[in-house]
Motif scaffolding. Structure first.
Motif, PDB file in Angstrom:
ATOM      1  N   PHE A  76     -13.747  13.969   3.501  1.00  0.00           N
ATOM      2  CA  PHE A  76     -13.905  14.157   2.245  1.00  0.00           C
ATOM      3  C   PHE A  76     -12.387  14.089   1.524  1.00  0.00           C
ATOM      4  O   PHE A  76     -12.294  13.410   0.691  1.00  0.00           O
ATOM      5  N   ARG A  77     -11.421  14.648   2.261  1.00  0.00           N
ATOM      6  CA  ARG A  77     -10.212  14.543   1.965  1.00  0.00           C
ATOM      7  C   ARG A  77      -9.534  13.204   1.856  1.00  0.00           C
ATOM      8  O   ARG A  77      -8.977  12.574   1.035  1.00  0.00           O
ATOM      9  N   HIS A  78      -9.960  12.590   2.945  1.00  0.00           N
ATOM     10  CA  HIS A  78      -9.473  11.034   3.052  1.00  0.00           C
ATOM     11  C   HIS A  78     -10.092  10.362   2.156  1.00  0.00           C
ATOM     12  O   HIS A  78      -9.586   9.383   1.429  1.00  0.00           O
ATOM     13  N   THR A  79     -11.310  10.584   1.471  1.00  0.00           N
ATOM     14  CA  THR A  79     -12.211   9.748   0.492  1.00  0.00           C
ATOM     15  C   THR A  79     -11.530  10.000  -0.661  1.00  0.00           C
ATOM     16  O   THR A  79     -11.284   9.138  -1.608  1.00  0.00           O
ATOM     17  N   PHE A  80     -11.293  11.366  -0.816  1.00  0.00           N
ATOM     18  CA  PHE A  80     -10.536  11.633  -2.171  1.00  0.00           C
ATOM     19  C   PHE A  80      -9.297  10.875  -2.326  1.00  0.00           C
ATOM     20  O   PHE A  80      -8.980  10.403  -3.455  1.00  0.00           O
ATOM     21  N   ALA A  81      -8.480  10.991  -1.387  1.00  0.00           N
ATOM     22  CA  ALA A  81      -6.945  10.353  -1.389  1.00  0.00           C
ATOM     23  C   ALA A  81      -7.161   8.986  -1.783  1.00  0.00           C
ATOM     24  O   ALA A  81      -6.377   8.283  -2.614  1.00  0.00           O
ATOM     25  N   THR A  82      -7.768   8.201  -0.865  1.00  0.00           N
ATOM     26  CA  THR A  82      -8.002   6.730  -0.796  1.00  0.00           C
ATOM     27  C   THR A  82      -8.523   6.328  -2.232  1.00  0.00           C
ATOM     28  O   THR A  82      -7.890   5.436  -2.874  1.00  0.00           O
ATOM     29  N   ARG A  83      -9.720   6.877  -2.754  1.00  0.00           N
ATOM     30  CA  ARG A  83     -10.203   6.599  -4.049  1.00  0.00           C
ATOM     31  C   ARG A  83      -9.260   6.650  -5.137  1.00  0.00           C
ATOM     32  O   ARG A  83      -9.317   5.970  -6.114  1.00  0.00           O
ATOM     33  N   ASN A  84      -8.594   7.679  -5.341  1.00  0.00           N
ATOM     34  CA  ASN A  84      -7.531   8.229  -6.268  1.00  0.00           C
ATOM     35  C   ASN A  84      -6.585   6.904  -6.306  1.00  0.00           C
ATOM     36  O   ASN A  84      -6.028   6.441  -7.418  1.00  0.00           O
ATOM     37  N   LEU A  85      -6.061   6.541  -5.161  1.00  0.00           N
ATOM     38  CA  LEU A  85      -5.217   5.473  -5.052  1.00  0.00           C
ATOM     39  C   LEU A  85      -5.800   3.984  -5.639  1.00  0.00           C
ATOM     40  O   LEU A  85      -5.365   3.364  -6.109  1.00  0.00           O
ATOM     41  N   GLN A  86      -6.967   3.805  -4.866  1.00  0.00           N
ATOM     42  CA  GLN A  86      -7.480   2.498  -5.119  1.00  0.00           C
ATOM     43  C   GLN A  86      -7.916   2.282  -6.709  1.00  0.00           C
ATOM     44  O   GLN A  86      -7.747   1.446  -7.272  1.00  0.00           O
ATOM     45  N   ASP A  87      -8.280   3.319  -7.208  1.00  0.00           N
ATOM     46  CA  ASP A  87      -8.932   3.357  -8.684  1.00  0.00           C
ATOM     47  C   ASP A  87      -7.636   3.743  -9.802  1.00  0.00           C
ATOM     48  O   ASP A  87      -7.866   3.781 -10.853  1.00  0.00           O
ATOM     49  N   HIS A  88      -6.321   3.681  -9.082  1.00  0.00           N
ATOM     50  CA  HIS A  88      -5.216   4.006  -9.978  1.00  0.00           C
ATOM     51  C   HIS A  88      -5.310   5.151 -10.709  1.00  0.00           C
ATOM     52  O   HIS A  88      -4.725   4.935 -11.937  1.00  0.00           O
ATOM     53  N   VAL A  89      -5.862   6.187 -10.020  1.00  0.00           N
ATOM     54  CA  VAL A  89      -6.024   7.423 -10.726  1.00  0.00           C
ATOM     55  C   VAL A  89      -4.578   8.244 -10.763  1.00  0.00           C
ATOM     56  O   VAL A  89      -3.983   8.764 -11.871  1.00  0.00           O
ATOM     57  N   CYS A  90      -3.807   7.897  -9.610  1.00  0.00           N
ATOM     58  CA  CYS A  90      -2.721   8.620  -9.485  1.00  0.00           C
ATOM     59  C   CYS A  90      -1.635   7.507  -8.743  1.00  0.00           C
ATOM     60  O   CYS A  90      -2.200   6.717  -8.230  1.00  0.00           O
ATOM     61  N   ASP A  91      -0.422   8.044  -8.509  1.00  0.00           N
ATOM     62  CA  ASP A  91       0.816   7.151  -7.495  1.00  0.00           C
ATOM     63  C   ASP A  91       0.770   7.827  -6.484  1.00  0.00           C
ATOM     64  O   ASP A  91       0.242   9.058  -6.261  1.00  0.00           O
ATOM     65  N   ILE A  92       1.298   7.404  -5.475  1.00  0.00           N
ATOM     66  CA  ILE A  92       1.553   7.870  -4.289  1.00  0.00           C
ATOM     67  C   ILE A  92       2.330   9.200  -4.156  1.00  0.00           C
ATOM     68  O   ILE A  92       2.155  10.157  -3.343  1.00  0.00           O
ATOM     69  N   LYS A  93       3.375   9.378  -5.023  1.00  0.00           N
ATOM     70  CA  LYS A  93       4.193  10.681  -4.964  1.00  0.00           C
ATOM     71  C   LYS A  93       3.254  11.718  -5.983  1.00  0.00           C
ATOM     72  O   LYS A  93       3.184  12.882  -5.366  1.00  0.00           O
ATOM     73  N   THR A  94       2.441  11.249  -6.726  1.00  0.00           N
ATOM     74  CA  THR A  94       1.529  12.410  -7.227  1.00  0.00           C
ATOM     75  C   THR A  94       0.476  12.787  -6.325  1.00  0.00           C
ATOM     76  O   THR A  94       0.174  14.013  -5.861  1.00  0.00           O
ATOM     77  N   LEU A  95      -0.016  11.918  -5.422  1.00  0.00           N
ATOM     78  CA  LEU A  95      -0.986  12.147  -4.463  1.00  0.00           C
ATOM     79  C   LEU A  95      -0.391  12.901  -3.196  1.00  0.00           C
ATOM     80  O   LEU A  95      -0.992  14.255  -2.943  1.00  0.00           O
ATOM     81  N   VAL A 114      -6.084   0.867   0.264  1.00  0.00           N
ATOM     82  CA  VAL A 114      -5.779   0.283  -0.900  1.00  0.00           C
ATOM     83  C   VAL A 114      -5.171  -1.142  -0.467  1.00  0.00           C
ATOM     84  O   VAL A 114      -5.567  -2.179  -1.432  1.00  0.00           O
ATOM     85  N   ARG A 115      -4.205  -1.328   0.127  1.00  0.00           N
ATOM     86  CA  ARG A 115      -3.559  -2.605   0.316  1.00  0.00           C
ATOM     87  C   ARG A 115      -4.858  -3.532   0.782  1.00  0.00           C
ATOM     88  O   ARG A 115      -4.923  -4.782   0.219  1.00  0.00           O
ATOM     89  N   ASN A 116      -5.642  -3.200   1.614  1.00  0.00           N
ATOM     90  CA  ASN A 116      -6.811  -4.128   2.252  1.00  0.00           C
ATOM     91  C   ASN A 116      -7.639  -4.467   1.005  1.00  0.00           C
ATOM     92  O   ASN A 116      -8.165  -5.770   0.959  1.00  0.00           O
ATOM     93  N   LYS A 117      -8.147  -3.509   0.100  1.00  0.00           N
ATOM     94  CA  LYS A 117      -9.166  -3.726  -0.817  1.00  0.00           C
ATOM     95  C   LYS A 117      -8.330  -4.759  -1.804  1.00  0.00           C
ATOM     96  O   LYS A 117      -8.819  -5.805  -2.233  1.00  0.00           O
ATOM     97  N   ASP A 118      -7.021  -4.330  -2.243  1.00  0.00           N
ATOM     98  CA  ASP A 118      -6.415  -5.326  -3.402  1.00  0.00           C
ATOM     99  C   ASP A 118      -6.282  -6.731  -2.685  1.00  0.00           C
ATOM    100  O   ASP A 118      -6.282  -7.671  -3.220  1.00  0.00           O
ATOM    101  N   VAL A 119      -5.786  -7.043  -1.246  1.00  0.00           N
ATOM    102  CA  VAL A 119      -5.883  -8.054  -0.986  1.00  0.00           C
ATOM    103  C   VAL A 119      -6.982  -9.116  -0.985  1.00  0.00           C
ATOM    104  O   VAL A 119      -7.087 -10.044  -1.197  1.00  0.00           O
ATOM    105  N   MET A 120      -7.935  -8.228  -0.489  1.00  0.00           N
ATOM    106  CA  MET A 120      -9.159  -8.981  -0.293  1.00  0.00           C
ATOM    107  C   MET A 120      -9.571  -9.368  -2.007  1.00  0.00           C
ATOM    108  O   MET A 120     -10.209 -10.553  -1.910  1.00  0.00           O
TER     109      MET A 120
END
Length: 133
Positions: A76-95, A114-120
């Protein structure tokens, strides 16, 4: 978290008698519930989300019950972090701040997904992709 979830949790917490640790989901003794992982695995099993392949260290097969190794609380922690970055909810420093990481390198592991999703997405929308039948 969405404001609606925060409001629902506050309402739920307000409807309960507060325990010493102010836990939202305590056990019957008002202590931290150490069976959350088992409950998660049971929900996944009933929802038919188990992989059906893994076997626990005690020999329990996930195809036969709530034992799938794909479901663990830290997911759940990993999903929370990844989704917030993927959906541009926050930047890496905020996360980093939200996750409580002292070292930015600990937070940067979430950038891989995030990079894998954006690249694809860029590859799939390219002119070259349009040429493929």
């Amino acid at each position: 978290m969405p404001a609606s979830l925060i409001a629902a949790l506050k309402k739920y917490k307000g409807s309960k008698k507060l325990n010493a640790d102010a836990l939202v989901f305590p056990n019957e003794s008002s202590r931290p519930d150490k069976r959350h992982e088992f409950k998660l695995k049971r929900i996944a099993f009933h929802a038919k989300l188990n992989c059906g392949q893994c076997v626990s260290k005690h020999g329990n097969k996930c195809a036969e019950g709530p034992y799938c190794s794909n479901f663990f609380l830290h997911k759940f922690r990993h999903t929370f972090a990844t989704r917030n970055l993927q959906d541009h909810v926050c930047d890496i420093k905020t996360l980093q701040n939200w996750m409580g990481h002292k070292d930015l390198a600990s937070t940067m592991v979430y950038l891989k997904a995030v990079r894998n999703k954006d690249v694809m997405a860029r590859v799939d929308s390219s002119e070259l992709a349009a040429l493929v039948l």
